[in-house]
Design an enzyme around this catalytic site. Structure first.
Site, PDB file in Angstrom:
ATOM      1  N   SER A  23      23.860 -16.476  29.289  1.00 40.03           N
ATOM      2  CA  SER A  23      22.968 -17.584  29.684  1.00 40.03           C
ATOM      3  C   SER A  23      21.805 -17.831  28.722  1.00 40.03           C
ATOM      4  O   SER A  23      21.144 -16.884  28.302  1.00 40.03           O
ATOM      5  CB  SER A  23      22.374 -17.282  31.057  1.00 40.03           C
ATOM      6  OG  SER A  23      21.512 -18.323  31.443  1.00 40.03           O
ATOM      7  N   TYR A  26      17.477 -21.617  36.325  1.00 35.61           N
ATOM      8  CA  TYR A  26      17.732 -20.258  35.833  1.00 35.61           C
ATOM      9  C   TYR A  26      17.575 -19.236  36.959  1.00 35.61           C
ATOM     10  O   TYR A  26      18.480 -18.442  37.215  1.00 35.61           O
ATOM     11  CB  TYR A  26      16.760 -19.969  34.685  1.00 35.61           C
ATOM     12  CG  TYR A  26      16.988 -18.668  33.971  1.00 35.61           C
ATOM     13  CD1 TYR A  26      18.201 -18.385  33.344  1.00 35.61           C
ATOM     14  CD2 TYR A  26      15.975 -17.713  33.876  1.00 35.61           C
ATOM     15  CE1 TYR A  26      18.399 -17.184  32.662  1.00 35.61           C
ATOM     16  CE2 TYR A  26      16.165 -16.526  33.189  1.00 35.61           C
ATOM     17  CZ  TYR A  26      17.375 -16.267  32.591  1.00 35.61           C
ATOM     18  OH  TYR A  26      17.564 -15.082  31.906  1.00 35.61           O
ATOM     19  N   TYR A  58      32.102  -9.566  44.569  1.00 35.72           N
ATOM     20  CA  TYR A  58      33.330  -9.085  43.922  1.00 35.72           C
ATOM     21  C   TYR A  58      33.461  -7.561  44.055  1.00 35.72           C
ATOM     22  O   TYR A  58      34.571  -7.043  44.201  1.00 35.72           O
ATOM     23  CB  TYR A  58      33.383  -9.523  42.445  1.00 35.72           C
ATOM     24  CG  TYR A  58      34.179 -10.795  42.274  1.00 35.72           C
ATOM     25  CD1 TYR A  58      33.683 -12.006  42.731  1.00 35.72           C
ATOM     26  CD2 TYR A  58      35.453 -10.781  41.696  1.00 35.72           C
ATOM     27  CE1 TYR A  58      34.420 -13.184  42.607  1.00 35.72           C
ATOM     28  CE2 TYR A  58      36.199 -11.947  41.570  1.00 35.72           C
ATOM     29  CZ  TYR A  58      35.676 -13.135  42.032  1.00 35.72           C
ATOM     30  OH  TYR A  58      36.420 -14.280  41.924  1.00 35.72           O
TER      31      TYR A  58
END
Ligand code: UDP
Length: 323
Positions: free
Chosen positions: A89, A159, A173
């Site tokens: 990022s 952000y 996950y």
């Protein structure tokens, strides 16, 4: 928590670095190249520098793909991958108003693609989150159990909120699919390989000091930050990746400076004649920021080695070589 066994070599292992042309990721990549790993770098150069990739391409064990990770990953069907670093990022506040959607997409769709890859390859996955998840913090120093104080529609939201989402996605996950995940929250970091026009405070002040221009202090300069030199940060990242802890770690250097002190230190270190000039403080600019390092230091001997003065000299030497 257990103490960490750091590997002496990563020969035979493959490390994927998303965002490899950035200054932190390219330093991480070089660290793992030197440990003998095969390193695969991905970047679309939205904010990363080609010169950082050229440097890595001097290593035989480096491979690069120019790729925007939220538009799909290269075909890795035949490729073994052991470790994935999600470092893609853009992170400078000046990027937040120019490329907010790209930032939100890389931290959501891009992180999702990397997590799917980690699941498919049974790879360990590290999400590079940020101190920005704490927003303009109401507790000081910031501990990992603080939930933060973030404006969801402010100028930094693209952000802050997308990194908060990336942390949630990573944790989901791990819980749902058993992916082996790590999360770091990176505090202000600086060093060679930053873009001179990056817009963050250290490259701005060093380049202004080198050119004898006014040092642009936003607000009255009483806001604080704690600055970590990039090689110390990489040491912390390595320790977290090889720990067995999946909850977030603050990483950085706890030495705290006001922005005015930071300007004065840089002027002194570089023997500059620059004067201070004062400009409006951007909206939602955090007033105080310092990592509480207790959690990381409870699992390893992490102790930043590079003083602010030395780090400034090394970074200035880099910028001088680019002038
Ligand atoms: N800042 C400043 N002058 C500059 C650039 C930044 O005074 O030329 C200030 C900014 O307002 C903030 C601090 O320095 O309070 C750190 O800003 P940076 O953009 O490096 O990152 P942040 O920690 O805000 O994400």
């Amino acid at each position: 928590m257990s103490q960490i066994q750091l590997p002496k070599s990563l020969e035979g292992k493959t490390v994927l670095i998303a965002g490899a042309a950035g200054f932190v990721p390219s330093t991480v990549a070089e660290f793992y190249l030197n440990l003998g790993a095969q390193v695969i770098g991905l970047d679309n150069f939205i904010t990363g520098s080609k010169s950082n990739i050229e440097l890595l391409e001097k290593y035989q064990n480096f491979t690069f793909f120019k790729q925007n990770i939220y538009q799909g990953l290269p075909n890795f069907s035949e490729q073994k991958i052991d470790y994935i670093f999600s470092l893609a990022s853009p992170a400078s506040p000046i990027d937040f108003s120019i490329i907010p959607l790209e930032i939100m997409r890389v931290n959501s769709e891009g992180t999702l693609a990397l997590l799917e890859l980690a699941k498919a390859k049974n790879a360990r996955f590290l999400e590079a989150s940020t101190s920005e998840v704490y927003g303009d913090p109401e507790i000081h120093p910031q501990t990992e159990d603080y939930f933060g104080h973030v404006n969801p529609i402010g100028p930094r939201a693209c952000y802050d909120e997308s990194k908060r989402f990336a942390e949630a996605l990573t944790t989901s996950y791990a819980k749902k699919y058993g992916v082996d995940t790590r999360i770091i929250r990176i505090f202000n970091t600086y060093g060679p390989r930053m873009r001179p026009d990056d817009g963050r405070v250290i490259p701005n002040f060093i380049n202004q000091a080198l050119k004898g221009e006014d040092i642009t202090i936003y607000g009255d300069g009483s806001q604080t930050r704690s600055f970590c030199f990039v090689t110390d940060l990489v040491d912390a990242i390595h320790n977290v990746m090889f720990s067995d802890v999946s909850t977030p770690f603050n990483i950085g250097n706890p030495d705290e400076y006001t922005i005015k002190e930071c300007a004065e230190e840089i002027i002194k270190a570089l023997g500059s004649k620059s004067k201070l000039s004062y400009h409006p403080l951007p909206k939602d600019d955090p007033k105080r920021r310092r990592p509480d390092m207790t959690k990381l230091q409870s699992i390893c001997d992490y102790d930043p080695q590079i003083s602010f003065q030395e780090g400034i000299q090394r970074t200035a030497d880099y910028f001088k070589s680019k002038l």
